[in-house]
Design an enzyme around this catalytic site. Structure first.
Site, short mmCIF file in Angstrom:
data_model
loop_
_atom_site.label_atom_id
_atom_site.label_comp_id
_atom_site.label_asym_id
_atom_site.label_seq_id
_atom_site.Cartn_x
_atom_site.Cartn_y
_atom_site.Cartn_z
N LYS A 1 -5.69 -11.01 -6.08
CA LYS A 1 -6.95 -11.06 -5.61
C LYS A 1 -7.71 -10.66 -5.47
CE LYS A 1 -5.25 -8.26 -1.52
NZ LYS A 1 -5.54 -8.02 -0.02
N LYS B 1 0.67 -1.36 0.16
CA LYS B 1 0.46 0.20 0.13
C LYS B 1 0.89 0.94 -0.07
CE LYS B 1 -4.66 -1.73 1.96
NZ LYS B 1 -5.07 -1.43 2.56
N LYS C 1 -10.57 -4.45 -2.79
CA LYS C 1 -10.76 -3.04 -3.18
C LYS C 1 -10.47 -1.56 -3.52
CE LYS C 1 -12.96 -3.39 1.21
NZ LYS C 1 -13.62 -3.66 2.50
P1 TYM Z 1 -11.16 -5.51 4.48
O1 TYM Z 1 -11.90 -4.58 4.92
O2 TYM Z 1 -9.75 -5.54 3.56
O3 TYM Z 1 -11.31 -6.67 4.21
C1 TYM Z 1 -12.12 -7.62 4.86
C2 TYM Z 1 -11.38 -9.07 5.13
O4 TYM Z 1 -12.41 -9.39 3.47
C3 TYM Z 1 -11.30 -10.22 3.36
N1 TYM Z 1 -10.93 -10.23 2.12
C4 TYM Z 1 -10.54 -11.32 1.19
N2 TYM Z 1 -10.84 -12.82 1.23
C5 TYM Z 1 -10.62 -13.80 0.01
N3 TYM Z 1 -10.57 -13.39 -0.82
C6 TYM Z 1 -10.52 -11.39 -0.88
N4 TYM Z 1 -10.12 -11.56 -2.13
C7 TYM Z 1 -9.97 -11.06 -0.17
N5 TYM Z 1 -9.77 -9.29 -0.10
C8 TYM Z 1 -10.40 -8.90 1.54
C9 TYM Z 1 -9.80 -10.22 4.54
O5 TYM Z 1 -9.14 -10.80 4.06
C10 TYM Z 1 -10.47 -9.47 5.83
O6 TYM Z 1 -10.63 -10.41 7.02
N6 TYM Z 1 -7.65 -5.24 8.40
C11 TYM Z 1 -8.53 -6.10 8.13
C12 TYM Z 1 -9.76 -4.98 8.91
C13 TYM Z 1 -8.95 -5.00 10.38
C14 TYM Z 1 -9.39 -6.46 11.09
C15 TYM Z 1 -9.66 -5.83 12.61
C16 TYM Z 1 -9.55 -8.01 10.61
C17 TYM Z 1 -9.08 -4.39 11.07
N7 TYM Z 1 -8.75 -4.49 12.86
C18 TYM Z 1 -9.36 -6.87 13.50
C19 TYM Z 1 -9.76 -8.90 11.56
C20 TYM Z 1 -9.39 -8.53 13.30
C21 TYM Z 1 -8.57 -5.90 6.20
O7 TYM Z 1 -8.12 -5.10 5.84
O8 TYM Z 1 -10.20 -5.45 6.44
#
Ligand code: TYM
Length: 332
Positions: free
Chosen positions: A195, A112, A198
């Site tokens: 992958k 990022k 967003k």
């Molecule tokens: P975020 O919002 O980017 O993504 C939310 C969840 O979706 C999963 N994900 C995927 N899984 C499979 N294939 C994909 N292409 C794909 N794209 C996204 C992500 O792995 C995630 O589980 N850092 C976290 C948010 C967060 C969080 C936390 C998670 C903040 N605090 C504490 C767990 C515990 C994130 O990037 O979410």
């Protein structure tokens, strides 16, 4: 009941299929057997450039989608991260425990920050995984359901928990990632070696849960495959077709091999056509339900207020222990 916790960022107008299949679906199934805490990670959403006029509404839309997906706010504690102050408070303590080197090794930060350009990435993007560790450790969950891309952040979380426990006193439980192999990494439809994301997928590569169903169907029908025309599951040599089979299997509860076998003698066009129908059938009620929930913002906000209260009761207890063990003078 063992506890689970996870968070999802409100960085777009809609969740996409990677979010749903990789994570949200697991939140919903785990609430049956676990004490679940799920939150909208709005603090994380400002680590990259964001539009302040959209954030509050995207936060509500995210919560509505979680409920539409099947989270039951009576059972699952559903809340907004910024409503529970202990997250940023614990994050500070953990930042003072984390090493600069280990933060710099986080691959998501490297990716990022490279995109933001040399020196332009925020310090918040750098400390993002440490805030995530605080999110998790406050609730002492056993499992954290996430996609594969979060595994490294979970490892850092465990390292920080262990370090704190060792340096001060046993305070945190070491959480385990809960990652379902089949759907851990849903690929971009237009570039199946990457992958679905967003922040980096092209519009053709990403199926948005709240998009017009007909548009999603069209994206499925135009998904990039290969030139060999045999429907078979092999992520190494046939990433595009395998990704379609993975989505097909996840939405229907059938196995990838069985689905592949049912297309024997037929081509990719048939597979895409049938999957497009499955996708439309799945997203249509999801979208309707989300839009319906968004019609009553007062009710939605009340759910989130209640969730924040329940979450804070747990988080504040952990934070008080942490403050005491770190040696802060308690205000009298
Ligand atoms: P975020 O919002 O980017 O993504 C939310 C969840 O979706 C999963 N994900 C995927 N899984 C499979 N294939 C994909 N292409 C794909 N794209 C996204 C992500 O792995 C995630 O589980 N850092 C976290 C948010 C967060 C969080 C936390 C998670 C903040 N605090 C504490 C767990 C515990 C994130 O990037 O979410």
């Amino acid at each position: 009941r063992p506890r689970v916790l996870s968070g999802i960022q409100p960085t777009a107008d809609s969740f996409h299929f990677g979010n749903y299949l990789g994570a949200v679906r697991q939140y919903v199934s785990l609430q049956e057997t676990h004490d679940a805490f799920i939150f909208v990670a709005d603090l994380h959403a400002i680590t990259m450039q964001h539009d302040p006029k959209l954030l509050a509404e995207r936060t509500r839309i995210s919560a509505a989608q979680l409920i539409a997906a099947g989270l039951d706010p009576a059972r699952t504690t559903l809340f907004v991260q910024s409503h529970v102050l202990a997250h940023t408070q614990l994050a500070w303590v953990l930042q003072c425990l984390a090493g600069f080197g280990e933060a710099r090794r986080m691959t998501q930060f490297k990716d990022k920050s490279a995109k933001e350009g040399e020196g332009a990435a925020s310090v918040g993007l750098f400390t993002y995984p440490i805030l995530q560790a605080a999110d998790i450790l406050l609730y002492r969950p056993q499992y954290v359901p996430v996609g594969e891309d979060q595994r490294q952040h979970l490892e850092l979380t465990r390292d920080l928990a262990q370090r704190f426990n060792h340096r001060y006193a046993k305070t945190f439980r070491l959480p385990e990632p809960y990652i379902l192999k089949e759907t851990a990494k849903i690929a971009d439809l237009a570039d199946p070696t990457r992958k679905m994301s967003k922040s980096s997928s092209s519009p053709a590569g990403i199926i948005e849960m709240l998009d017009e169903p007909a548009r999603s169907a069209k994206k499925v029908r135009s998904a990039v495959t290969d030139s060999d025309a045999v429907v078979a599951y092999d992520p190494e040599t046939k990433p595009g077709v395998s990704n379609l089979l993975t989505i097909f299997a996840a939405l229907t509860g059938r196995g990838v091999e069985e689905i592949a076998a049912s297309f024997e003698g037929r081509g990719y066009g048939d597979l895409k056509g049938e999957l497009a129908e499955v996708v439309v059938e799945f997203v249509t009620p999801f979208r309707d339900r989300t839009l319906e929930l968004l019609e009553d913002r007062t009710a939605l906000d009340a759910i989130l207020r209640d969730g924040a209260e329940r979450a804070a009761a747990v988080a504040d207890t952990t934070l008080a222990q942490v403050y005491e063990r770190v040696g802060f003078l308690s205000p009298s």
